[in-house]
Design an enzyme around this catalytic site. Structure first.
Site, PDB file in Angstrom:
ATOM      1  N   ASN A 165       0.836  -1.203   0.000  1.00 23.77           N
ATOM      2  CA  ASN A 165       0.000   0.000   0.000  1.00 23.77           C
ATOM      3  C   ASN A 165       0.866   1.247   0.000  1.00 23.77           C
ATOM      4  O   ASN A 165       2.100   1.154  -0.023  1.00 23.77           O
ATOM      5  CB  ASN A 165      -0.960  -0.029   1.192  1.00 23.77           C
ATOM      6  CG  ASN A 165      -0.208  -0.116   2.505  1.00 23.77           C
ATOM      7  OD1 ASN A 165       0.534   0.789   2.865  1.00 23.77           O
ATOM      8  ND2 ASN A 165      -0.365  -1.230   3.215  1.00 23.77           N
ATOM      9  N   ASP A 201      -4.140  -6.081   5.090  1.00 22.65           N
ATOM     10  CA  ASP A 201      -5.170  -6.872   5.765  1.00 22.65           C
ATOM     11  C   ASP A 201      -5.157  -8.333   5.303  1.00 22.65           C
ATOM     12  O   ASP A 201      -5.510  -9.225   6.063  1.00 22.65           O
ATOM     13  CB  ASP A 201      -6.552  -6.259   5.503  1.00 22.65           C
ATOM     14  CG  ASP A 201      -6.735  -4.961   6.280  1.00 22.65           C
ATOM     15  OD1 ASP A 201      -6.346  -4.943   7.458  1.00 22.65           O
ATOM     16  OD2 ASP A 201      -7.227  -3.978   5.710  1.00 22.65           O
ATOM     17  N   LYS A 241       7.839 -17.732 -10.201  1.00 24.35           N
ATOM     18  CA  LYS A 241       7.103 -16.652 -10.863  1.00 24.35           C
ATOM     19  C   LYS A 241       5.927 -17.228 -11.661  1.00 24.35           C
ATOM     20  O   LYS A 241       6.083 -18.197 -12.399  1.00 24.35           O
ATOM     21  CB  LYS A 241       8.045 -15.900 -11.792  1.00 24.35           C
ATOM     22  CG  LYS A 241       7.410 -14.683 -12.418  1.00 24.35           C
ATOM     23  CD  LYS A 241       8.356 -13.975 -13.363  1.00 24.35           C
ATOM     24  CE  LYS A 241       7.592 -12.876 -14.100  1.00 24.35           C
ATOM     25  NZ  LYS A 241       8.338 -12.359 -15.233  1.00 24.35           N
ATOM     26  N   ASP A 284      -3.938  -9.482  13.279  1.00 25.95           N
ATOM     27  CA  ASP A 284      -3.952  -8.069  13.684  1.00 25.95           C
ATOM     28  C   ASP A 284      -2.890  -7.894  14.784  1.00 25.95           C
ATOM     29  O   ASP A 284      -3.055  -8.373  15.914  1.00 25.95           O
ATOM     30  CB  ASP A 284      -5.350  -7.703  14.202  1.00 25.95           C
ATOM     31  CG  ASP A 284      -5.476  -6.205  14.437  1.00 25.95           C
ATOM     32  OD1 ASP A 284      -4.516  -5.594  14.942  1.00 25.95           O
ATOM     33  OD2 ASP A 284      -6.536  -5.650  14.103  1.00 25.95           O
ATOM     34  N   ILE A 285      -1.822  -7.219  14.425  1.00 29.42           N
ATOM     35  CA  ILE A 285      -0.675  -7.111  15.339  1.00 29.42           C
ATOM     36  C   ILE A 285      -1.044  -6.297  16.572  1.00 29.42           C
ATOM     37  O   ILE A 285      -0.783  -6.697  17.712  1.00 29.42           O
ATOM     38  CB  ILE A 285       0.528  -6.475  14.600  1.00 29.42           C
ATOM     39  CG1 ILE A 285       0.918  -7.346  13.401  1.00 29.42           C
ATOM     40  CG2 ILE A 285       1.712  -6.276  15.540  1.00 29.42           C
ATOM     41  CD1 ILE A 285       1.850  -6.686  12.418  1.00 29.42           C
ATOM     42  N   PHE A 331      -3.301   3.449  15.413  1.00 30.61           N
ATOM     43  CA  PHE A 331      -3.552   4.483  14.415  1.00 30.61           C
ATOM     44  C   PHE A 331      -4.724   4.053  13.558  1.00 30.61           C
ATOM     45  O   PHE A 331      -4.978   2.847  13.411  1.00 30.61           O
ATOM     46  CB  PHE A 331      -2.311   4.698  13.530  1.00 30.61           C
ATOM     47  CG  PHE A 331      -1.480   5.872  13.976  1.00 30.61           C
ATOM     48  CD1 PHE A 331      -0.763   5.821  15.166  1.00 30.61           C
ATOM     49  CD2 PHE A 331      -1.424   7.033  13.217  1.00 30.61           C
ATOM     50  CE1 PHE A 331      -0.011   6.896  15.595  1.00 30.61           C
ATOM     51  CE2 PHE A 331      -0.672   8.122  13.636  1.00 30.61           C
ATOM     52  CZ  PHE A 331       0.035   8.057  14.815  1.00 30.61           C
ATOM     53  N   LYS A 338     -12.944   2.035  16.154  1.00 31.11           N
ATOM     54  CA  LYS A 338     -11.711   1.250  16.013  1.00 31.11           C
ATOM     55  C   LYS A 338     -10.992   1.118  17.354  1.00 31.11           C
ATOM     56  O   LYS A 338     -10.429   0.080  17.674  1.00 31.11           O
ATOM     57  CB  LYS A 338     -10.799   1.894  14.965  1.00 31.11           C
ATOM     58  CG  LYS A 338      -9.731   0.967  14.447  1.00 31.11           C
ATOM     59  CD  LYS A 338      -9.085   1.474  13.165  1.00 31.11           C
ATOM     60  CE  LYS A 338      -9.982   1.230  11.960  1.00 31.11           C
ATOM     61  NZ  LYS A 338      -9.391   1.721  10.710  1.00 31.11           N
ATOM     62  N   LYS A 394     -10.087  -2.468  18.794  1.00 32.95           N
ATOM     63  CA  LYS A 394      -8.689  -2.876  18.983  1.00 32.95           C
ATOM     64  C   LYS A 394      -8.364  -3.078  20.462  1.00 32.95           C
ATOM     65  O   LYS A 394      -7.335  -3.664  20.799  1.00 32.95           O
ATOM     66  CB  LYS A 394      -7.747  -1.811  18.410  1.00 32.95           C
ATOM     67  CG  LYS A 394      -7.933  -1.534  16.931  1.00 32.95           C
ATOM     68  CD  LYS A 394      -7.122  -2.480  16.086  1.00 32.95           C
ATOM     69  CE  LYS A 394      -7.344  -2.181  14.601  1.00 32.95           C
ATOM     70  NZ  LYS A 394      -6.565  -3.044  13.738  1.00 32.95           N
TER      71      LYS A 394
HETATM   72  N1  CTP Z   1      -2.979  -3.000  12.563  1.00 32.63           N
HETATM   73  C1  CTP Z   1      -2.174  -4.050  12.957  1.00 32.63           C
HETATM   74  N2  CTP Z   1      -2.246  -5.236  12.274  1.00 32.63           N
HETATM   75  C2  CTP Z   1      -3.112  -5.406  11.260  1.00 32.63           C
HETATM   76  C3  CTP Z   1      -3.949  -4.339  10.870  1.00 32.63           C
HETATM   77  C4  CTP Z   1      -3.841  -3.134  11.544  1.00 32.63           C
HETATM   78  O1  CTP Z   1      -1.379  -3.889  13.874  1.00 32.63           O
HETATM   79  N3  CTP Z   1      -3.148  -6.554  10.638  1.00 32.63           N
HETATM   80  C5  CTP Z   1      -2.916  -1.736  13.315  1.00 32.63           C
HETATM   81  C6  CTP Z   1      -2.386  -0.563  12.547  1.00 32.63           C
HETATM   82  O2  CTP Z   1      -0.988  -0.434  12.696  1.00 32.63           O
HETATM   83  C7  CTP Z   1      -3.132   0.595  13.168  1.00 32.63           C
HETATM   84  C8  CTP Z   1      -4.458   0.005  13.546  1.00 32.63           C
HETATM   85  O3  CTP Z   1      -4.223  -1.396  13.661  1.00 32.63           O
HETATM   86  O4  CTP Z   1      -2.531   1.000  14.369  1.00 32.63           O
HETATM   87  C9  CTP Z   1      -5.586   0.280  12.591  1.00 32.63           C
HETATM   88  O5  CTP Z   1      -5.331  -0.220  11.359  1.00 32.63           O
HETATM   89  P1  CTP Z   1      -6.406  -0.144  10.159  1.00 32.63           P
HETATM   90  O6  CTP Z   1      -5.801  -0.835   9.014  1.00 32.63           O
HETATM   91  O7  CTP Z   1      -6.856   1.266   9.973  1.00 32.63           O
HETATM   92  O8  CTP Z   1      -7.598  -0.919  10.776  1.00 32.63           O
HETATM   93  P2  CTP Z   1      -8.381  -2.154  10.315  1.00 32.63           P
HETATM   94  O9  CTP Z   1      -8.472  -3.002  11.503  1.00 32.63           O
HETATM   95  O10 CTP Z   1      -7.737  -2.723   9.096  1.00 32.63           O
HETATM   96  O11 CTP Z   1      -9.799  -1.568  10.000  1.00 32.63           O
HETATM   97  P3  CTP Z   1     -10.497  -1.138   8.640  1.00 32.63           P
HETATM   98  O12 CTP Z   1      -9.927  -1.980   7.559  1.00 32.63           O
HETATM   99  O13 CTP Z   1     -11.920  -1.373   8.928  1.00 32.63           O
HETATM  100  O14 CTP Z   1     -10.240   0.332   8.439  1.00 32.63           O
END
Ligand code: CTP
Length: 406
Positions: A213, A282, A292, A311-312, A332, A346, A350
């Site tokens: 991304n 995600d 390849k 989700d870390i 964040f 969120k 979280k």
């Molecule tokens: N984060 C994480 N691990 C993931 C996804 C997100 O640690 N696999 C953390 C990001 O570093 C950030 C927070 O979670 O601090 C929010 O991430 P975001 O991508 O905005 O949230 P999502 O849970 O993916 O929600 P959405 O896709 O609905 O916006």
């Protein structure tokens, strides 16, 4: 940036070939908003002229304690009283030895000795041949100078003017600048360990392709730098970005979300604060190809299947240390709309005490941003500013929540 706005720096040069870097350093200090008064020893004048330093600093250079330009004929008193800090760069082995003994037979050492010790910090940027650096006399002098209240900024390593290779080079101007800026920041997180994730992750589809991304990593790097400036020990787990590592920060490079999780889980048991700024992908390819994926000429496109990444932030926030308050977790949220509502939702999802919202498309890749802090009490806006300034404000907010104030 104007990180040194309002600061008056006395830049001292003692004799060494690294004097050529002091010209660049002087410019860098001024660009950052400082006023700079240069003081040179006679030895330094063998390496670079006062004319160069005068032209760059916009002030005439002082080199003698008998300089009659000062009405009271006491430049050592006047110059040191005006200073917010004295930075000696380069600081030669001989000059260190002289400072150690309180020598004062020329203006620069006299001024260092005469400075109000509680109010005017003395920072030294050593520069010398590697044997001189490693010599027990130099190491002993440095340890004693530190005990006497001087801050030693360390040295670089690499090719030396003498043709040898090793430790003892003066730090580069931008490194010295970063150290000086850090020196002035309040030490709100002294003794704390901070873990930061930053940048995107890259999820391989095959050995040459992947999904990622637009995250630049700049916000996370700025937070890591701010935490370090605040006196914390910082580990930065970075996805694939080409940004320079902030001074004094330990960096662990990772590529995928799984690698980022593993690095964070390894670090978390020692951390006091976790700030998750990374834009973690995600999903990853459910079955990444070892080879390849080739077009076969049939016109058929490969069918990719995805699986969800862990989700870390959520994982660490659910850990025992976070739940009993030993690990303060900050998330964040990069949203495109309804920032407050999305950020509040969120934060709850979280399971973190503080969540920082920003509008992703309005900040990706830029040097500035605008943040919305959301916690159980409500929300607070941090208006548009550079990511470095916002990083410092966020660190101050986190410190406040941990009971640390300026
Ligand atoms: N984060 C994480 N691990 C993931 C996804 C997100 O640690 N696999 C953390 C990001 O570093 C950030 C927070 O979670 O601090 C929010 O991430 P975001 O991508 O905005 O949230 P999502 O849970 O993916 O929600 P959405 O896709 O609905 O916006």
């Amino acid at each position: 940036m104007n990180d040194l706005m309002g600061k008056h720096i006395v830049l001292g040069l003692s004799g060494g070939i690294a004097c050529y870097k002091s010209a660049e350093l002087c410019r860098a200090l001024i660009k950052e908003g400082a006023t700079v008064q240069v003081v040179m020893t006679e030895a330094a004048e063998h390496f670079i002229t006062p004319v160069t330093m005068q032209a760059l600093s916009g002030r005439s250079v002082y080199g003698s304690q008998w300089d009659a330009r000062e009405p009271n004929n006491m430049p050592h008193i006047n110059l040191s009283r005006e200073a917010d800090a004295i930075l000696v760069a380069p600081c030669s082995a001989d000059f260190m030895a002289k400072l150690l003994h309180g020598g004062a037979d020329e203006l620069l050492s006299l001024m260092c000795l005469a400075r109000p010790i509680d109010r005017v910090p003395l920072l030294l940027a050593p520069a010398m041949n590697r044997e001189m650096w490693a010599h027990p006399a130099t190491q002993r002098n440095m340890a004693q100078l530190q005990q006497d209240g001087a801050a030693i900024l360390g040295v670089g390593s690499g090719d030396q003017a003498c043709g040898e290779t090793g430790d003892g080079r003066m730090l580069e101007p931008e490194q010295l600048l970063e150290d000086l800026v850090a020196f002035f920041q309040p030490k709100l997180l002294a003794g704390k360990r901070v873990l930061v994730t930053a940048g995107p992750t890259f999820e391989a589809i095959d050995p040459v392709r992947g999904i990622t991304n637009l995250s630049s990593g700049k916000m996370g790097f700025a937070i890591a730098r701010a935490a370090r400036e605040a006196g914390a020990q910082v580990t930065l787990v970075a996805g694939p970005v080409a940004l320079a590592t902030p001074r004094g920060v330990d960096r662990i490079n990772v590529r995928s979300a799984l690698q980022m999780l593993a690095a964070c889980e390894a670090q978390a048991p020692r951390a006091d604060i976790f700030v998750a700024t990374a834009a973690v992908a995600d999903w990853r390819a459910a079955d990444a190809s070892e080879q390849k994926i080739k077009k076969d000429g049939s016109g058929l496109v490969p069918q990719l299947r995805f699986t969800e990444n862990p989700d870390i932030l959520h994982t660490l926030a659910q850990g025992e240390r976070a739940r009993n308050g030993a690990l303060f977790c900050v998330g964040f949220a990069a949203e495109s709309h309804d920032l407050l509502a999305n950020a509040q939702a969120k934060r709850a999802r979280k399971g973190v005490p503080l969540l920082v919202g920003n509008i992703g498309p309005a900040t990706f890749g830029l040097d500035d941003n605008q943040l919305l802090l959301v916690d159980a009490q409500g929300s607070r806006e941090l208006p548009r500013a550079s990511k470095q300034v916002l990083g410092r404000q966020l660190i101050a907010e986190i410190a406040r929540r941990l009971g640390r104030h300026e």
